[in-house]
Write an enzyme that holds these catalytic residues in place. Structure first.
Site, short mmCIF file in Angstrom:
data_model
loop_
_atom_site.label_atom_id
_atom_site.label_comp_id
_atom_site.label_asym_id
_atom_site.label_seq_id
_atom_site.Cartn_x
_atom_site.Cartn_y
_atom_site.Cartn_z
CB SER A 132 -61.28 -45.30 -50.94
OG SER A 132 -59.96 -45.64 -51.32
CD GLN A 336 -32.04 -47.25 -62.58
OE1 GLN A 336 -32.96 -48.01 -62.26
NE2 GLN A 336 -31.51 -47.29 -63.80
N GLY A 339 -27.80 -50.76 -59.20
CA GLY A 339 -27.74 -51.48 -60.48
C GLY A 339 -28.32 -52.88 -60.35
CD GLU A 363 -52.86 -45.52 -40.34
OE1 GLU A 363 -53.22 -44.39 -39.98
OE2 GLU A 363 -52.12 -46.26 -39.66
CB SER A 366 -51.47 -41.09 -53.02
OG SER A 366 -50.29 -41.55 -52.42
N1 CAA Z 1 -61.98 -34.75 -38.20
C1 CAA Z 1 -63.19 -34.26 -37.84
N2 CAA Z 1 -64.29 -34.45 -38.61
C2 CAA Z 1 -64.15 -35.14 -39.76
C3 CAA Z 1 -62.92 -35.66 -40.19
C4 CAA Z 1 -61.80 -35.44 -39.36
N3 CAA Z 1 -60.61 -35.90 -39.69
N4 CAA Z 1 -63.09 -36.28 -41.36
C5 CAA Z 1 -64.38 -36.17 -41.67
N5 CAA Z 1 -65.03 -35.47 -40.72
C6 CAA Z 1 -66.45 -35.14 -40.68
C7 CAA Z 1 -66.82 -34.22 -41.86
O1 CAA Z 1 -66.65 -32.86 -41.52
C8 CAA Z 1 -68.28 -34.58 -42.06
O2 CAA Z 1 -69.07 -33.92 -41.08
P1 CAA Z 1 -70.58 -33.38 -41.41
O3 CAA Z 1 -71.36 -34.60 -41.79
O4 CAA Z 1 -71.01 -32.76 -40.12
O5 CAA Z 1 -70.41 -32.42 -42.55
C9 CAA Z 1 -68.34 -36.07 -41.72
O6 CAA Z 1 -67.19 -36.34 -40.91
C10 CAA Z 1 -68.27 -36.95 -42.96
O7 CAA Z 1 -67.08 -36.63 -43.65
P2 CAA Z 1 -66.97 -36.69 -45.23
O8 CAA Z 1 -68.19 -36.03 -45.83
O9 CAA Z 1 -65.65 -36.15 -45.62
O10 CAA Z 1 -67.09 -38.28 -45.46
P3 CAA Z 1 -66.92 -39.15 -46.75
O11 CAA Z 1 -67.84 -40.31 -46.62
O12 CAA Z 1 -66.98 -38.30 -47.98
O13 CAA Z 1 -65.45 -39.80 -46.60
C11 CAA Z 1 -63.05 -39.91 -46.68
C12 CAA Z 1 -64.33 -39.10 -46.40
C13 CAA Z 1 -61.96 -38.92 -46.42
C14 CAA Z 1 -62.96 -40.39 -48.11
C15 CAA Z 1 -62.98 -41.10 -45.71
O14 CAA Z 1 -63.91 -42.08 -46.03
C16 CAA Z 1 -61.59 -41.73 -45.66
O15 CAA Z 1 -60.69 -41.22 -44.98
N6 CAA Z 1 -61.39 -42.85 -46.37
C17 CAA Z 1 -60.13 -43.62 -46.28
C18 CAA Z 1 -60.20 -44.57 -45.13
C19 CAA Z 1 -58.87 -45.12 -44.74
O16 CAA Z 1 -57.91 -44.40 -44.58
N7 CAA Z 1 -58.84 -46.44 -44.54
C20 CAA Z 1 -57.64 -47.17 -44.11
C21 CAA Z 1 -57.82 -47.73 -42.75
S1 CAA Z 1 -56.42 -48.66 -42.19
C22 CAA Z 1 -57.07 -50.19 -41.67
O17 CAA Z 1 -58.24 -50.37 -41.54
C23 CAA Z 1 -56.16 -51.37 -41.46
C24 CAA Z 1 -55.11 -51.38 -40.41
O18 CAA Z 1 -54.92 -52.30 -39.62
C25 CAA Z 1 -54.12 -50.32 -40.41
#
Ligand code: CAA
Length: 382
Positions: A132, A336, A339, A363, A366
């Protein structure tokens, strides 16, 4: 907002449905049991343009938009969610990352064969200690002789073993936190880059999930996507589109589970009549149908906005959050309604439930979707 598919989109939906029912449906149970990723299906998917749905024809793609893309993923997932997941990871994660952030030479070299299905794509963000918290990446890329030496690993990667092209992010300057992360393209067979443990999963068992390792993997600077330090932001933008496909995947699972339940309820007789005639069952169908429609509409709204070039951070997270939870609820109702038979592998209900659960986790869980949505709504001014 578009509530219904136009004629062309309807035609695409029907041709993918036909393909899924003839080429995929007969093997679903066997692939699930054997945890077999059917790489032999890729040329057939490519023939229909499904390996490059959202990319322009000049890059080997089918030149379609996200509405078509969501419709395609839904139709595949209705029959086999694992294949839907593979098509989604290949299109909107790996290939799209190179398409959106690669330079012209990188697009020519990588997007074309990926979009044509000659190569299979993988995408690596998650690590053992960075799920996450995607910015907590511990994989490092250190400058050496004009290139980079990469060390670390990535977890839960779709196509980690069979994939030919893998986009992965690494920390290039830990002191800068999420602004010190950079994305690179890796190719199968590069020295120091190898697949590792394949996961034995609850669901989505025909989709290959494994780790990849980087052990003193030296890559040229030409493998860097975009500028140094842009990798985290790029990944967040890629997930904005990717989450539309997980929402569509969820809608397809819910639709498949719902149809299976209707079929069963109409033929299963108890107390002298089909169980579909009992109100207790009808109420479930009413709830399932309403929730599936709502999930599909949220997905199509995000897809339409994406096609219009708008930012969809909030809308794709809402669609993914709602649709994935609907998929789990609908699949549970389906069990369900079936059954005791619903609890066996003789009927498809239990598999839809196992597959649906991934959609509330992959990705972004929730819980993470709620954080993303809350951040966006609190930024909006009234
Ligand atoms: N679009 C544009 N900018 C974005 C953005 C977006 N979607 N999301 C974040 N930003 C920007 C923010 O505005 C922020 O900018 P500033 O520093 O200028 O303010 C910067 O990016 C950092 O964003 P956050 O402060 O929100 O960052 P955070 O560290 O708090 O993390 C989070 C945010 C939403 C929790 C993120 O870490 C996240 O989405 N985590 C889940 C990751 C995920 O979905 N992983 C699954 C991957 S699937 C995989 O790897 C396997 C596969 O094969 C499928």
């Amino acid at each position: 907002m578009q509530y219904e598919l136009n004629e062309d989109q309807q035609q695409i939906k029907m041709s993918v449905r036909e393909f899924a029912e003839s080429e995929i449906a007969p093997h679903v149970h066997e692939w699930d049991e054997a945890q077999h990723f059917p790489v032999e299906l890729v040329p057939k998917l490519a023939e229909l343009g499904l390996m490059g749905v959202i990319f322009p024809e000049e890059y080997g793609g089918a030149g379609m938009g996200y509405i078509e893309y969501a419709t395609i993923i839904e139709e595949i997932a209705r029959v086999d969610p694992s294949i839907g997941l593979s098509v989604a990871a290949h299109n909107s994660l790996c290939t799209n990352h190179i398409f959106m952030f690669g330079n012209e030479a990188q697009k020519k070299k990588y997007v074309m064969p990926l979009a044509q299905g000659q190569k299979l794509g993988a995408w690596g963000l998650t690590e053992a200690g960075a799920g996450s918290d995607a910015s907590g990446t511990r994989t490092t890329a250190v400058r050496r002789n004009g290139g980079w030496t990469v060390n670390g690993s990535k977890n839960f990667i779709t196509h980690a073993i069979t994939g030919d092209t893998c986009v992965a992010v690494a920390s290039t300057d830990r002191s800068k936190g999420n602004k010190g992360i950079t994305a690179f393209v890796f190719e199968k067979g590069m020295e120091g880059f190898s697949p590792a443990k394949k996961e034995n999963k609850l669901g989505m068992r025909a989709s290959e999930t494994a780790s990849v390792m980087f052990e003193d993997c030296y890559i040229d600077d030409a493998q860097r996507l975009g500028n140094e330090g842009e990798g985290f932001l790029q990944a967040m933008q890629i997930l904005d589109g990717g989450r539309i496909s997980i929402a569509a995947l969820s809608v397809g699972i819910a639709q498949g589970a719902y149809e299976a339940a209707i079929r069963y309820a109409k033929q299963r007789e108890q107390f002298g009549k089909p169980i579909a005639e009992f109100q207790a069952i009808q109420i479930k169908f009413a709830d399932m149908a309403t929730e599936i429609d709502a999930a599909r509409l949220l997905t199509l709204r995000a897809a339409q906005m994406k096609d219009a070039g708008k930012r969809v951070t909030k809308e794709s997270a809402m669609a993914k959050l709602f649709a994935s939870e609907v998929a789990v609820r609908v699949a549970e109702h389906s069990i369900q309604i079936h059954g005791g038979y619903g609890y066996t592998k003789d009927y498809p209900a239990e598999k839809y439930w196992r597959d649906a659960k991934l959609c509330t986790i992959g990705e972004g869980t929730s819980e993470i979707q709620r954080i993303v949505i809350a951040k966006q709504v609190l930024k909006e001014s009234f």
